[in-house]
Scaffold this motif. Structure first.
Motif, PDB file in Angstrom:
ATOM      1  N   GLY A  99       0.812  -1.224   0.000  1.00  0.00           N
ATOM      2  CA  GLY A  99       0.000   0.000   0.000  1.00  0.00           C
ATOM      3  C   GLY A  99       0.834   1.257   0.000  1.00  0.00           C
ATOM      4  O   GLY A  99       2.076   1.214  -0.043  1.00  0.00           O
ATOM      5  N   ILE A 140       1.876   4.739   4.841  1.00  0.00           N
ATOM      6  CA  ILE A 140       0.886   5.387   5.716  1.00  0.00           C
ATOM      7  C   ILE A 140       1.513   6.536   6.509  1.00  0.00           C
ATOM      8  O   ILE A 140       0.840   7.499   6.857  1.00  0.00           O
ATOM      9  N   GLY A 193      -4.254  -1.956  -0.891  1.00  0.00           N
ATOM     10  CA  GLY A 193      -4.388  -0.514  -1.088  1.00  0.00           C
ATOM     11  C   GLY A 193      -3.741  -0.073  -2.386  1.00  0.00           C
ATOM     12  O   GLY A 193      -4.018  -0.605  -3.472  1.00  0.00           O
ATOM     13  N   GLN A 231      -8.429  -3.861  -0.792  1.00  0.00           N
ATOM     14  CA  GLN A 231      -8.453  -2.399  -0.637  1.00  0.00           C
ATOM     15  C   GLN A 231      -8.847  -2.132   0.823  1.00  0.00           C
ATOM     16  O   GLN A 231     -10.002  -1.860   1.114  1.00  0.00           O
ATOM     17  N   GLU A 239      -8.286   0.333   2.747  1.00  0.00           N
ATOM     18  CA  GLU A 239      -8.181   1.735   3.176  1.00  0.00           C
ATOM     19  C   GLU A 239      -9.209   2.127   4.224  1.00  0.00           C
ATOM     20  O   GLU A 239      -8.927   2.927   5.115  1.00  0.00           O
ATOM     21  N   ILE A 262     -10.012   5.942   5.386  1.00  0.00           N
ATOM     22  CA  ILE A 262      -9.964   6.596   4.070  1.00  0.00           C
ATOM     23  C   ILE A 262     -10.553   5.664   3.019  1.00  0.00           C
ATOM     24  O   ILE A 262     -11.006   4.561   3.349  1.00  0.00           O
ATOM     25  N   PRO A 274      -9.821   4.137  -1.191  1.00  0.00           N
ATOM     26  CA  PRO A 274      -8.731   4.056  -2.163  1.00  0.00           C
ATOM     27  C   PRO A 274      -8.580   5.412  -2.858  1.00  0.00           C
ATOM     28  O   PRO A 274      -9.586   6.035  -3.201  1.00  0.00           O
ATOM     29  N   CYS A 296     -14.101  -2.554  -1.376  1.00  0.00           N
ATOM     30  CA  CYS A 296     -13.742  -1.168  -1.036  1.00  0.00           C
ATOM     31  C   CYS A 296     -14.471  -0.695   0.224  1.00  0.00           C
ATOM     32  O   CYS A 296     -13.936   0.083   1.006  1.00  0.00           O
ATOM     33  N   GLY A 303     -13.187  -3.509   3.247  1.00  0.00           N
ATOM     34  CA  GLY A 303     -11.739  -3.613   3.416  1.00  0.00           C
ATOM     35  C   GLY A 303     -11.167  -4.999   3.594  1.00  0.00           C
ATOM     36  O   GLY A 303      -9.976  -5.146   3.826  1.00  0.00           O
ATOM     37  N   PHE A 335     -11.301  10.956  -1.246  1.00  0.00           N
ATOM     38  CA  PHE A 335     -10.143  10.435  -0.503  1.00  0.00           C
ATOM     39  C   PHE A 335      -9.585  11.521   0.423  1.00  0.00           C
ATOM     40  O   PHE A 335      -9.333  11.294   1.601  1.00  0.00           O
ATOM     41  N   SER A 345     -10.040   9.419  10.310  1.00  0.00           N
ATOM     42  CA  SER A 345      -8.887   8.788   9.677  1.00  0.00           C
ATOM     43  C   SER A 345      -7.637   8.961  10.536  1.00  0.00           C
ATOM     44  O   SER A 345      -6.858   8.014  10.734  1.00  0.00           O
TER      45      SER A 345
END
Ligand code: 3H9
Length: 705
Positions: free
Chosen positions: A62, A65, A105, A127, A129, A134, A136, A157, A160, A262, A271
């Motif tokens: 991913g 972060i 991700g 995915q 995220e 958050i 993708p 999505c 996750g 996003f 987040s």
């Protein structure tokens, strides 16, 4: 060319290898390096096809972060990955991504920018995220529905969860599974692809995008599920919106909108809190003063004393990890009950399809129920899990001190009692440690590891390693009454009870905290855990009560009435055979009677007061715990609350939450409560100091590190 990306050639195939351990995150330099590789190999006449692969244990896991914090603090603008993927798709030579480990991700997004994807059988793609609050942000919500269809993309999505290689193959996310050597298989696949004239671009595949009629129920169902399973969370709904846009907008416009959503999510406190939780879970494993080189004692066999709710659950943890475990009880009845509960728990899991009956049989075979201490001299760890009474615990430790082999770890599952006092009854206090599991012990991820005055570093390191092996999050704490989690929950529960005595109905107190995001309200939680547990502990510590300081009255009264919570079908509420909860007038009557006898003035209490009195009670006690060094860092407290007490991840834990509110605001309220309710609300000196300095707990921790 940077070391982050390696470029090699083999059999006419250009190979781009990402070399950014441990997880090949898309840190600065990685996307640029991949783009440079694509450009180089497209121009290279010897190269017929291009492979992108991850070095080490995984493909790209991913985006990096850590970089997100730089974006939200304005220090960096995210260089979009989108141009890289367009360049990959536009390559005239076939581009094959070879996946092993996890393509998560941004990793999956990059992979979907290639013409083809091959994967090793154990690979996973996802995915995830939304788990960071958050969605993708590099076209995942736009390319995934084009490859896998709207239903699968929406699910991946919005929730996750990753999918395994086989599932990814049948969904159309990967094109082939490679058994054996991944690179060799990918080269063969790439050379084969080079024979084709056209290599389709995922962004141009629109045949799986469905129609408004077929898509509407998919989105409606996903939204309903997200509201239920991800209560109060913004990202899952935002992710569904973004996938929906893929079905209504041209690709480029969809990507632009996805990016906006996003960023909205990224700048949201949810987040920031979830990213704090992600790194927090990893940070708690790092213990200042105990290096990675500290020797770890191997745990090959275990024993548990006490086959009650906790002991049975702890034994299951060992069995689940493949460690044979003796389960000792003192009476045949209690042992039979304990084993029956374990069997019932495993059977439920089999019925739910979590594992097969064969796996259950294997696990049951690892648990050896018995009434004596036979074999205790062979085990590497003994965990005492009898009820909370110092005299009994000391007696047991004296027995196991005589029996256990040298080097055996002697662990107590105490939730409140002094580990030093327990250790004092042995000749080997260096081997004694607290391992405080949370109920249900086979489910809850938290393991508080309590370090005594004499506990050896290797015993701590071994217990932390054991936590990992048992699939738990181990958090090291110091020795005091209730350690970290229960010491704080005592203040939270106390305020919940005071609020009830002052006029808030139990249902209202629970509803406010549940709606705020707690897994359940404080009174429902006590009913689930068993009111008798706290009652027993309060009796044990009665002599420490300070005269004149208010004590909660109702829970003890409920216990006197035999209402121990769900297990007796009556506690703060009454329960039917399906554990459905309803208010009980008997409880209301007891509350009124006790409040009146104590001269407590009843009044209307606002939701805000309920929230602040309970949550700030956690924060104020947490601040004291930090000052005393009982918790190593604020994040340790947060992780304890996130993994053991149902604190909502999107609020980051009590200390992080307080930072987001602002410590001066929290402290102001605490001072108001002190004025109204007395010394129990005296602000912790650390809270006061940080509030005055305008700092956060996070900044305080950084300055001390
Ligand atoms: C994203 O991709 C957004 C995109 O849409 C693009 C937008 C533009 N970044 O977990 P482990 C560190 S969002 C930075 O112990 P495991 C981790 O902190 C991202 N660091 O290993 C740890 O450091 P330390 C989507 C990361 O084998 C070390 O690596 N991707 C990242 O048990 C080892 O990690 C995800 O959400 C990262 N992405 O599990 C995946 N990932 O050693 C998040 C890990 O200093 N990662 N680190 O403590 C995971 O789920 C697990 O790490 C993984 C490996 C399953 C990959």
């Amino acid at each position: 060319m940077s070391d982050l990306i390696l470029y090699t050639k083999q059999d006419g195939v250009g190979i781009i290898t990402v070399n950014n351990p441990p997880v090949n995150a898309l840190s600065p330099g990685v996307p640029e390096g991949i783009a440079a590789g694509v450009e180089q190999f497209v121009a290279d006449e010897e190269v017929q096809a291009i492979i992108l692969i991850g070095g080490g244990r995984t493909f790209i896991a991913g985006a990096d972060i850590k970089e997100f914090g730089k974006i939200t603090s304005g220090k960096k603008r995210e260089s979009s990955l989108l141009p890289l993927m367009l360049a990959m798709e536009d390559s005239p030579k076939p581009l094959v991504v070879a996946i092993h480990g996890t393509a998560f991700g941004g990793g999956l997004e990059v992979a979907m920018g290639a013409h083809y994807r091959v994967a090793s059988p154990t690979a996973q793609v996802g995915q995830p995220e939304v788990k960071l609050g958050i969605i993708p942000g590099a076209a995942g919500t736009q390319r995934l529905p084009r490859l896998a269809g709207v239903a699968i993309a929406t699910k991946m999505c919005a929730f996750g969860e990753p999918v395994k290689a086989k599932e990814a193959l049948s969904a159309g996310i990967v094109d082939q599974i490679i058994e054996g050597d991944l690179l060799a298989g990918a080269i063969a696949f790439a050379l084969d692809s080079a024979k084709k004239v056209v290599h389709s671009k995922p962004r141009e595949r629109n045949d799986k995008l469905g129609s408004p009629e077929t898509n509407a129920p998919i989105f409606a169902e996903a939204r309903a599920a997200a509201k239920k399973t991800h209560r109060n969370q913004n990202a899952p709904l935002a992710a569904i919106d973004a996938v929906e846009l893929a079905t209504t907008l041209p690709f480029e416009e969809g990507c632009r909108r996805e990016r906006e959503i996003f960023e909205q999510c990224l700048f949201d406190t949810q987040s920031k809190s979830m990213i704090h939780a992600f790194f927090g879970e990893r940070e708690v494993a790092k213990i200042p003063g105990i290096s990675k080189e500290t020797p770890v004692r191997e745990i090959k066999r275990a024993a548990v004393i006490g086959a009650g709710t906790m002991g049975g659950g702890i034994a299951m943890n060992f069995a689940n990890a493949g460690i044979p475990v003796i389960l000792k009880e003192s009476s045949a009845d209690a042992l039979a009950r304990g084993v029956a509960t374990i069997e019932k728990n495993y059977s439920n899991s089999v019925a739910k399809g979590r594992f097969s009956a064969e796996v259950m049989a294997q696990r049951m075979a690892l648990i050896k129920p018995q009434l004596n201490y036979d074999g205790f001299d062979q085990v590497d760890i003994i965990t005492e899990a009898v009820f909370e009474g110092m005299a009994l615990k000391k007696e047991i430790f004296s027995v196991i001190d005589d029996l256990a082999k040298p080097g055996c770890i002697l662990a107590s599952n105490t939730s409140t009692l002094s580990i030093d006092e327990i250790a004092s009854n042995t000749a080997r206090p260096q081997d004694v440690i607290g391992t405080h599991y949370f109920s249900p012990a086979n489910v809850m991820r938290l393991l508080e590891i309590v370090r005594g005055r004499a506990t050896g570093d290797d015993v701590i390191a071994s217990s932390m390693a054991l936590a990992k092996k048992l699939n738990k999050v181990g958090v090291l704490v110091g020795n005091c009454r209730g350690f970290v989690g229960n010491r704080m929950i005592h203040c939270y529960g106390r305020e919940a009870q005071f609020l009830v005595e002052e006029g808030a109905p139990p249902r209202k107190v629970d509803a406010v905290l549940y709606n705020w995001g707690m897994a359940m309200g404080p009174l429902s939680m006590s009913d689930l855990a068993g009111l008798d547990v706290g009652w027993r502990i309060r009796k044990e510590f009665k002599h420490l009560e300070k005269p004149g300081v208010r004590v909660a009255l109702v829970a003890d009264e409920l216990c006197e009435m035999g209402r121990f919570g769900q297990k007796t079908k009556a506690g703060w509420y009454k329960y039917d055979e399906n554990r459905k909860q309803t208010p009980d007038p008997v409880v209301d009557e007891a509350i009124l009677r006790l409040a009146s006898a104590a001269g407590i003035k009843r009044r209307e209490i606002s939701d805000q007061e309920i929230l602040e009195r309970t949550v700030y009670a956690l924060v104020n006690e947490g601040a004291r715990i930090l000052e005393e060094g009982i918790a190593l860092r604020p994040v340790d407290i947060d992780v304890i609350y996130l993994t053991g007490y149902g604190f909502p991840t999107y609020r980051g834990g009590p200390m992080f939450y307080a930072d987001t509110v602002g410590l001066s605001e929290v402290c102001k309220k605490v001072c108001e409560f002190e004025a109204a309710h007395g010394e129990l609300w005296e602000p912790a000196p650390l809270l006061k100091k940080l509030a005055e300095e305008g700092k956060t707990f996070g900044q305080w921790a950084k300055e001390r590190a």
